[in-house]
Structures are given as C-alpha cells and as structure tokens.
Enzyme design. Structure first.
Site, short mmCIF file in Angstrom:
data_model
loop_
_atom_site.label_atom_id
_atom_site.label_comp_id
_atom_site.label_asym_id
_atom_site.label_seq_id
_atom_site.Cartn_x
_atom_site.Cartn_y
_atom_site.Cartn_z
N ASN A 1 -48.35 -21.60 0.54
CA ASN A 1 -47.36 -20.59 0.94
C ASN A 1 -47.29 -20.40 2.44
O ASN A 1 -46.46 -19.63 2.93
CB ASN A 1 -47.63 -19.26 0.23
CG ASN A 1 -47.22 -19.34 -1.23
OD1 ASN A 1 -46.64 -20.34 -1.67
ND2 ASN A 1 -47.51 -18.29 -1.99
N ASP B 1 -40.54 -20.79 -9.34
CA ASP B 1 -41.19 -20.36 -10.57
C ASP B 1 -40.39 -19.33 -11.34
O ASP B 1 -39.71 -18.49 -10.76
CB ASP B 1 -42.55 -19.74 -10.23
CG ASP B 1 -43.47 -20.80 -9.69
OD1 ASP B 1 -43.58 -21.84 -10.33
OD2 ASP B 1 -44.04 -20.57 -8.62
C1 UD1 Z 1 -43.86 -15.24 -1.90
C2 UD1 Z 1 -44.75 -16.32 -2.47
C3 UD1 Z 1 -45.17 -15.99 -3.88
C4 UD1 Z 1 -45.81 -14.62 -3.92
C5 UD1 Z 1 -44.89 -13.59 -3.29
C6 UD1 Z 1 -45.51 -12.21 -3.19
C7 UD1 Z 1 -43.94 -18.32 -1.40
C8 UD1 Z 1 -43.23 -19.60 -1.54
N1 UD1 Z 1 -44.02 -17.57 -2.48
O1 UD1 Z 1 -42.66 -15.22 -2.67
O2 UD1 Z 1 -46.11 -16.96 -4.31
O3 UD1 Z 1 -46.05 -14.27 -5.27
O4 UD1 Z 1 -44.53 -14.00 -1.96
O5 UD1 Z 1 -46.71 -12.26 -2.52
O6 UD1 Z 1 -44.49 -17.98 -0.38
N2 UD1 Z 1 -36.95 -9.30 -3.41
C9 UD1 Z 1 -35.68 -8.78 -3.49
N3 UD1 Z 1 -34.75 -9.19 -2.56
C10 UD1 Z 1 -35.04 -10.08 -1.58
C11 UD1 Z 1 -36.35 -10.62 -1.51
C12 UD1 Z 1 -37.29 -10.20 -2.44
O7 UD1 Z 1 -35.38 -7.97 -4.35
O8 UD1 Z 1 -34.15 -10.40 -0.79
C13 UD1 Z 1 -37.97 -8.86 -4.39
C14 UD1 Z 1 -38.41 -10.00 -5.30
O9 UD1 Z 1 -37.55 -10.17 -6.41
C15 UD1 Z 1 -39.79 -9.53 -5.71
C16 UD1 Z 1 -40.29 -8.80 -4.45
O10 UD1 Z 1 -39.13 -8.49 -3.69
O11 UD1 Z 1 -39.70 -8.60 -6.75
C17 UD1 Z 1 -41.26 -9.60 -3.60
O12 UD1 Z 1 -40.73 -10.84 -3.28
P1 UD1 Z 1 -41.14 -11.62 -1.95
O13 UD1 Z 1 -42.27 -10.93 -1.28
O14 UD1 Z 1 -39.91 -11.90 -1.18
O15 UD1 Z 1 -41.72 -12.98 -2.57
P2 UD1 Z 1 -41.37 -14.46 -2.15
O16 UD1 Z 1 -41.31 -14.57 -0.67
O17 UD1 Z 1 -40.24 -14.95 -2.96
#
Ligand code: UD1
Length: 419
Positions: free
Chosen positions: A26, A119
């Site tokens: 990540n 995922d």
């Molecule tokens: C990254 C990691 C993943 C980890 C997660 C949280 C990578 C490739 N993946 O995922 O393994 O589980 O951080 O530590 O690094 N959300 C929204 N809108 C947005 C962005 C996010 O609603 O624009 C929500 C998502 O649906 C989720 C939450 O915010 O419920 C957290 O997501 P986020 O921290 O962005 O995770 P990722 O970056 O996708």
C-alpha cells in the site's frame, strides 16, 4: 481461471522460525504513481514481488514511462510528455490505480482514469478525491465509467476538509497540491504510515510538506519537482499477519525488517490474547504457548486497529477461549468472508458491522474461497489451526499482497502448497 488456483493447507503445525518482511504494497504503489510528478528517472527500492506492482508498472508504461524492475528495485523513467488516460482493463484490477489521478492533474492538467476495481470489501467511493481536486481548482466528473479531470490553468492551493480520513483521498490531494500555486491544507487527513512514506518521497523530490502523520497536512506548492530515490517502508499488514499466525498456531516467529511502531495496537491486542511480543533489533518476535484468549477489537483509521487485519482477528477469535465482539468501522463488506470461516466450523454471528464470536477449541478443514487479499490470508491462518485439509480457492487474491506466501509458510513448518 480461478477454480484450480488454490492454496492447500494441512492444519496442526505450530509455526516456528524467522521471516523477513518485504516493502509495503500500500506504499510502493503510491510511490510509483507519484513518480509521475517529475520527468526523469526515479528509483524505488524494497519493492515487493507482488502482482499489483506489475499492474502499476503496466499502467505507468502505458502513460509513456519506461519501467525497469530488477530484484527489489524499480526504476521509472518519466517522459516530459505524458499520456493522461488510465484504461479500464488495468485499473479494474487494482484500487491503487486511482493514485495516478492527482499526479496527472498536477503535472499535465488533465487525467482520465477508469473507476477502479480492487477488493470486494465495500462500496469505496471517490467523492473525497473528486471534491479535493475541485477545491484545488480542477473540474472533475464521472462520465462513461471514467473520472475526467481538467486543470488547464494549473491548480491553486486551497483548504480541503475531509469528512473521513481517507487514505487514498489524502494521497491524491497531497500529490496534486505539491505542484499547485500557493498553500493547501488537508484537514482530517489520514495518518497511516503509508501517507508519511509518500510524503517523504515527495519531500525528497523537492516538495514542501508539513504535518505528515498528523490530522493537518500543509503543502506549499513548488514549480517543479525532481526525480528521486527512495526505499519503501516495511509492510505492516504482512508483519501483522505473521504476528497473528504465531499467536494462533501457538508458535514462535521472529519477523525481521518489521517496524513494531507501525503496529502498536495490534501487537498490544496480541499481548492481551496471551502472546509474548518482543521488539528485536530489526523487527519483532511473537511467541505463544497457550490457546489465545478472545479479544474485542474495533477497526479505525490509523493509529486505530487496521481494517486490513480484521480477518486475522476474526480467525484468531474463532479458536480463542471465550467470546468476543469485533466491529468494522471502515469497509461495510469486510464480513463477507465470515461465511467461509463458518464452513470451517467457526461460531460467528454477524449483525451489521459487528461480529459476535464464540471461540471453539479447533476448526475442521473444508474447501473455502478467498474473497479478497486479506480475507484470503485470514482463511489461510484459520486453515493452519483446522484439523485435516483445507483448500483456499481464488488464491490469486492472496498473491496480490503476500509475496511467496506458501514458501514462507513452509519455511516456518506449515504444510502448505500453492497449486
Ligand atoms: C486503503 C488501502 C486499504 C485499506 C484502507 C484503509 C490501498 C491500495 N488500500 O484503501 O488496504 O484497507 O486504505 O486503511 O492503499 N471513502 C469514501 N469516499 C472517498 C474515499 C473513501 O466514501 O472518496 C470511504 C471508503 O468507502 C471507506 C473509507 O472511506 O469506507 C476509507 O477508505 P480509504 O481510506 O480511502 O481507503 P482506500 O484508500 O481505498
């Protein structure tokens, strides 16, 4: 393709020995994407041998970069004139593809990135990414399955408030703001070690960033960045997976190259389950002599308990002494894999974002299926403490995050093959 793609595990061995943890998936994928910010050759070391690195390499190659990957080192030669379109066929395989969005908009004022796959753990919106870029003066919208962003006159620093400390949104906004005119603040920024690693990569390119690892990140835009050389931080989720494997199998694993400080809460939880956790000169050692005690856990953004270790906690609690409650606060569909664990004899009831678990002394082997990387790893740990044989189908998910997992497990005494 998937039906013959499996791990086969015969349970019952205690894992003993030493492993070395590789660079973090990540983190490395975000560093690779951020290399787009400067023309010239950037070098990233401590790169793990995982499928996602190859997907990101293909994506960068299609944008015009020359990517050379040798051993644990990757060199990305970024041209002056870059492409701007990240196609669906690659992006669909991996969520982290969205990380090219910020760098492309910042560098060339234009990006078209397919809505990512990755995922099946929840809905994973992009609204924070899009709103963040809009705050910096870009126009951004979703059309025909692509995020289309434009900033023909360049980006302008602004104050951005995140509703949730999203890892991906913090990364995209930070890597766009480094080339914006003026000062950007990200309020309620994610604090994960991956964010700090990306920030340090950007600093070494000549960016001006303050507050990394805190909820407020301040970025002062610069006109141009330079290519750089940087070592990826160790993978804290793989470290955590080994730590849980030691505790669950009543084993003794020394994890070299790990950073215990990135995993304070999970290691504390393992200690309360009965494990002896020792920080060593270059990593961490986890020993366990008895059946684990059940532990209550609620996942939260860093420094809270990482959602990526949720399957491992549930697997441990499935064979622990006592009852536990595990709450998922980040991704709504993480519990999908619980049905697979129930096939092994676990006693788990899911209600909304809570799982209520009654530990049983032993699980019993059965065919199961990995639904995502971490669920796959959690099932493999459960298989190690199941009587008889377990097959874990859709093994390719696990390969995305765990280099040479079967080999490493075998080196610790497990009976595992990758078919
Ligand atoms: C990254 C990691 C993943 C980890 C997660 C949280 C990578 C490739 N993946 O995922 O393994 O589980 O951080 O530590 O690094 N959300 C929204 N809108 C947005 C962005 C996010 O609603 O624009 C929500 C998502 O649906 C989720 C939450 O915010 O419920 C957290 O997501 P986020 O921290 O962005 O995770 P990722 O970056 O996708």
């Amino acid at each position: 393709m998937a039906s013959l793609d499996r791990f086969r595990v015969t349970g019952g061995t205690r894992l003993h020995g030493e492993v070395t943890v590789t660079g973090a998936k990540n983190s490395v994928l975000k560093l690779m994407a951020a290399s787009l910010l400067a023309a010239g050759k950037s070098t990233i070391t401590n790169v793990p041998e995982i499928a996602d690195v190859e997907i990101m390499s293909d994506l960068l190659t299609r944008l015009g970069c020359a990517v050379v990957h040798e051993n644990d080192c990757i060199t990305i030669d970024v041209p002056e004139v870059l492409g701007y379109r990240a196609d669906y066929d690659l992006v669909r395989k991996m969520r982290a593809s969205i990380n090219v969005l910020g760098p492309l908009v910042a560098r060339i004022g234009k990006a078209e990135v397919a809505l990512p796959g990755g995922d099946a753990i929840g809905s994973r919106g992009l609204d924070f990414h899009i709103k963040g870029l809009e705050s910096l003066g870009a126009s951004a919208h979703i059309e025909h399955g692509y995020v289309i962003a434009n900033a023909t006159d360049g980006l302008i620093g602004a104050s951005v408030q995140l509703d949730f400390p999203s890892v991906g949104a913090t990364e995209n906004i930070m890597s766009a703001a480094v080339l914006a005119k003026g000062v950007t603040t990200i309020d309620n920024a994610a604090r994960e070690p991956d964010i700090v690693d990306l920030g340090e990569f950007l600093l070494s390119m000549g960016a001006k960033i303050e507050g990394l690892g805190t909820p407020i990140i301040t970025i002062t835009g610069v006109e141009r960045l330079n290519p750089t050389t940087h070592a990826t931080i160790p993978d804290r989720i793989i470290t955590g997976t080994w730590a849980f494997a030691a505790a669950m199998t009543r084993g003794d694993i020394t994890i070299h190259g790990a950073r215990a400080r990135d995993l304070e809460l999970p290691l504390e939880k393992l200690a309360s389950a009965g494990a002896i956790v020792t920080t060593t000169a270059d990593g961490v050692r986890v020993q366990m002599d008895s059946r684990p005690q059940a532990i209550d856990v609620a996942t939260l953004p860093y420094p809270g308990f990482p959602t990526d270790l949720l399957p491992m906690v549930i697997a441990l609690n499935a064979i622990a002494e006592g009852h536990s409650l595990v709450t998922e606060n980040v991704f709504e569909s993480r519990f999908m894999f619980v049905n697979e664990l129930i096939r092994l004899g676990a006693q788990i009831a899911v209600d909304g974002h809570h799982a209520s678990i009654d530990g049983v002394p032993e699980l019993s082997g059965a065919p199961v299926e990995a639904t995502d990387i971490r669920a796959g790893a959690g099932l493999i740990l459960a298989a190690l403490v199941s009587e008889g044989e377990t097959t874990i189908d859709q093994a390719f998910h696990v390969d995305r995050g765990y280099p040479n997992f079967a080999e490493q497990l075998r080196s610790l005494g497990a009976q595992v093959s990758r078919e």
